[in-house]
Design a protein around this motif. Structure first.
Motif, PDB file in Angstrom:
ATOM      1  N   PRO A   1      54.882   8.633  14.349  1.00 48.10           N
ATOM      2  CA  PRO A   1      54.279   8.387  13.167  1.00 48.10           C
ATOM      3  C   PRO A   1      53.565   9.449  12.630  1.00 48.10           C
ATOM      4  N   HIS A   2      53.330  10.737  13.288  1.00 50.92           N
ATOM      5  CA  HIS A   2      52.689  11.793  12.709  1.00 50.92           C
ATOM      6  C   HIS A   2      53.613  12.298  11.659  1.00 50.92           C
ATOM      7  N   LEU A   3      54.736  13.254  11.927  1.00 51.76           N
ATOM      8  CA  LEU A   3      55.574  13.662  10.896  1.00 51.76           C
ATOM      9  C   LEU A   3      56.949  13.636  10.928  1.00 51.76           C
TER      10      LEU A   3
ATOM     11  N   LEU B   1      57.074  11.477  24.678  1.00 48.21           N
ATOM     12  CA  LEU B   1      56.360  12.724  24.175  1.00 48.21           C
ATOM     13  C   LEU B   1      57.146  13.296  22.781  1.00 48.21           C
ATOM     14  N   CYS B   2      56.281  13.778  21.949  1.00 41.89           N
ATOM     15  CA  CYS B   2      56.937  14.252  20.708  1.00 41.89           C
ATOM     16  C   CYS B   2      57.033  15.639  20.800  1.00 41.89           C
ATOM     17  N   PRO B   3      58.082  16.442  20.645  1.00 48.71           N
ATOM     18  CA  PRO B   3      58.077  17.957  20.711  1.00 48.71           C
ATOM     19  C   PRO B   3      57.545  18.654  19.589  1.00 48.71           C
ATOM     20  N   CYS B   4      57.298  18.046  18.487  1.00 46.87           N
ATOM     21  CA  CYS B   4      56.938  18.995  17.201  1.00 46.87           C
ATOM     22  C   CYS B   4      55.289  19.078  17.376  1.00 46.87           C
ATOM     23  N   HIS B   5      54.554  18.434  17.580  1.00 48.37           N
ATOM     24  CA  HIS B   5      52.976  18.767  17.651  1.00 48.37           C
ATOM     25  C   HIS B   5      52.455  18.145  18.853  1.00 48.37           C
ATOM     26  N   GLY B   6      53.314  17.643  19.875  1.00 42.37           N
ATOM     27  CA  GLY B   6      52.786  17.343  21.056  1.00 42.37           C
ATOM     28  C   GLY B   6      51.712  15.914  21.281  1.00 42.37           C
TER      29      GLY B   6
HETATM   30  S1  FES Z   1      55.793  14.857  14.413  1.00 47.33           S
HETATM   31 FE1  FES Z   1      55.371  13.926  16.385  1.00 47.33          FE
HETATM   32  S2  FES Z   1      53.576  15.097  16.931  1.00 47.33           S
HETATM   33 FE2  FES Z   1      54.025  15.833  14.998  1.00 47.33          FE
END
Ligand code: FES
Ligand code: HEM
Lengths: 424, 170
Positions: free
Chosen positions: B100-102, B116-121
């Motif tokens: 849901p972040h980006l 875990l999301c690899p883009c911004h952790g």
């Molecule tokens: S898109 Fe997942 S942490 Fe930014």
């Protein structure tokens, strides 16, 4: 054996030659000025230029280099368009074809990529140089604003550009970028939908970014650069120390009067280069300015060529919506932003950039200190210089962190520690 | 400012200045309004044409196989739609893998925080709650139902709270 100059003189003297060039190779200062105003390309220049403006240390040539890089980008970009189809099915294969099938295709792609990176760098440095020499002070406030517009457009051009190869970098950059737009208040989600032409990053998103990248944005930049350079001249050439204190001469009729004019020049402002100054400080643009310009172009070209021969533009794996690379990193010039959104998408991705932009635009209207124009880091401007430097340093630190100190899952890593390999 | 719009059939008699300027005012206003309207309408039409009326995208409501296809106590990743089907005994849930972040895709990993999301952790717990990182919300749970022919049906346009589960007695 005739020298090239003799051949040129002969040709310029023929009927055909005269019809093209109008004046022959100039021999006197008057002739030199005539040459400047009667040639389409040269007439963009003033007929005479102040010594200070010609010094490399005044500008570091950064505006011109930016312009040349943009030119190279247009030329190599058109070359690439012959081999590129903006669809998820073909785009990636087209990149491979450029590398392995098209003669000199890789060089064209490399030149395009490295020129783009260099342009972002040079435009940013140019902005810094204008700031540090106080080049945005009256009457040049508006040209600074035009410049800020060009800076933003340069970034957006790069952004739309690296979607096109449809590799992993492309796919995830667009995913993240359009999602940032989605955080804008009220209309964010609408903008995101409009940019993508749908809910997912796919065919229509690629087509939209392609059209923006090859037509809309370059056309806008051409227009803005024309305005920018025109303003440089109308604002009286480059800023310099001891410039006569401005501006439009007062006159009853509204026509501009000047105490001294060169008939060849159109004078719209009292500070045009030749007005009210000792002509001894000025040199004819031909050959002094033109020679420097050509030299700078050759240097720019040499650097781009050097990079393009020895380093290939990167191409990641084919776009895979199910698995982002780990870590998924933007190109270096967006890594500061990526570091910011890693704290908060709304604050780091929307609020901070918007505030910075507003601050940049407002800067020439807020900074009322008039002293220190044309001098690097003038003492009178200590406060402004310090504040600006703090922002630049912050941007650099964020970029360095994003580049070297972030590893898998955007976790902190020490660049000198052994790299961690993460299986997808 | 009184040239330019006298009609040839009725040559205008010289009038006192006042009437003239009022007529000018009306014409000018109308002219400006008409021009602005024309510009605005064309601009709007251009923009509107870029908002798609039909989307050629995969359906947001789709069947995801039989309940029995999913082993007990697992989260199965369906790549094309970036979705986990989570089964615990007889309860089924559909959890989005879109951060849901980006919007990156989270990875299922073995460990303390399985997503875990690899883009911004961003880190998420087994039921999708944010454990750390910049994500403003937990992973989305989507409505899950059973079709007449016994398949799971996911509706990506309907988010549900995470206590809503589909219970299927085998
Ligand atoms: S898109 Fe997942 S942490 Fe930014
Ligand atoms: C595509 C990007 C740009 C191009 C091609 C460009 C080009 C130029 C050129 C050729 C000059 C002449 C002097 C020099 O070479 O330094 C110039 C001057 C100037 N530029 Fe730019 N520029 C760009 C972006 C910017 C930006 C981002 C800013 C600031 C925000 C800016 C503000 C100015 C100002 C104020 C001047 C006049 C400086 C002075 O008189 O000292 N420009 N630009």
């Amino acid at each position: 054996m005739k020298s090239p100059k003799q051949v040129w003189l002969w040709f310029a003297g023929t009927r055909v030659g005269r019809s093209i060039f109008r004046v022959g190779l100039p021999e006197s200062n008057l002739g030199r000025m005539q040459a400047m105003v009667s040639s389409f390309l040269l007439h963009l220049h003033p007929a005479k230029v102040h010594r200070h403006s010609l010094q490399f240390s005044s500008t570091l040539g950064l505006g011109l280099i930016s312009l040349y890089l943009f030119l190279l980008l247009c030329i190599t970009g058109v070359a690439l368009m012959f081999f590129y189809v903006p669809s998820p099915e073909h785009a990636y294969d087209n990149m491979k074809d450029l590398e392995f099938v098209v003669s000199a295709g890789m060089i064209a792609r490399n030149m395009h990529r490295w020129s783009a990176h260099l342009m972002v760098l040079c435009v940013f440095l140019h902005m810094c140089r204008v700031f540090y020499t106080g080049g945005y002070k009256p009457p040049r406030e508006f040209n600074w604003v035009v410049g800020v517009g060009l800076f933003v457009m340069t970034l957006v051009l790069s952004f739309t550009g690296y979607l096109l190869p449809w590799d992993q970098l492309a796919f995830w950059a667009i995913t993240v970028g359009t999602n940032i737009a989605g955080y804008a208040p009220v209309i964010g989600k609408k903008i995101q939908f409009l940019l993508l032409g749908g809910n997912i990053v796919g065919e229509s998103a690629l087509l939209r970014f392609y059209v923006l990248h090859v037509v809309v944005l370059p056309a806008a930049v051409v227009f803005m650069v024309a305005l920018h350079l025109w303003r440089v001249r109308k604002d009286g050439g480059l800023s310099r120390p001891g410039e006569p204190d401005v501006l439009v001469p007062q006159s009853e009729t509204g026509r501009l009067s000047t105490n001294k004019t060169y008939g060849l020049m159109e004078l719209a402002r009292g500070t045009s280069p030749a007005v009210g100054l000792d002509p001894a400080d000025e040199l004819p643009a031909w050959p002094h300015l033109v020679f420097r310009e050509v030299l700078l172009f050759l240097a720019t070209m040499a650097v781009v060529m050097f990079l393009s021969v020895f380093w290939n533009a990167p191409l990641e794996e084919f776009a895979n919506p199910a698995h982002p690379p780990n870590p998924a990193k933007a190109p270096w010039y967006f890594l500061g932003l990526q570091e910011l959104v890693a704290y908060s998408a709304f604050w780091g991705g929307v609020v901070v950039p918007a505030l910075l932009l507003v601050a940049l635009v407002a800067l020439p209207y807020l900074d009322r200190e008039r002293a220190g124009v044309g001098v690097w880091f003038a003492r009178e401007r200590r406060v402004a210089v310090t504040l600006f430097t703090l922002c630049v340093v912050a941007a650099v630190i964020l970029t360095v962190i994003g580049t070297y100190f972030r590893g898998p899952n955007w976790g902190w890593v020490w660049p000198w520690a052994a790299s961690v390999v993460v299986p997808h | 400012m009184n040239q330019g719009h006298s009609s040839p059939s009725a040559p205008r008699a010289p009038q006192p200045g006042k009437g003239d300027s009022r007529r000018d005012f009306i014409w000018l206003t109308l002219g400006w309004l008409a021009s602005l309207f024309a510009l605005g309408a064309s601009g709007f039409a251009t923009l509107r044409s870029l908002v798609p009326n039909v989307l050629y995208e995969p359906s947001r409501r789709f069947k995801a196989g039989r309940p029995g296809d999913y082993p007990d106590d697992t989260a199965t990743f369906i790549e094309e739609v970036r979705l986990f089907i989570v089964r615990k005994g007889s309860t089924y849930r559909a959890m989005s893998a879109i951060c849901p972040h980006l919007g990156c895709t989270v990875n299922a990993t073995v460990g303390k925080h399985p997503f875990l999301c690899p883009c911004h952790g961003s880190h998420f717990s087994p039921d999708g709650a944010v454990m750390s990182g910049p994500s403003p919300r937990g992973l989305t749970w989507h409505a899950l139902s059973l079709s007449k022919d016994g398949r799971l049906v996911v509706d990506l346009d309907r988010a549900v709270t995470h206590d809503k589960t589909l219970v299927i007695q085998a």
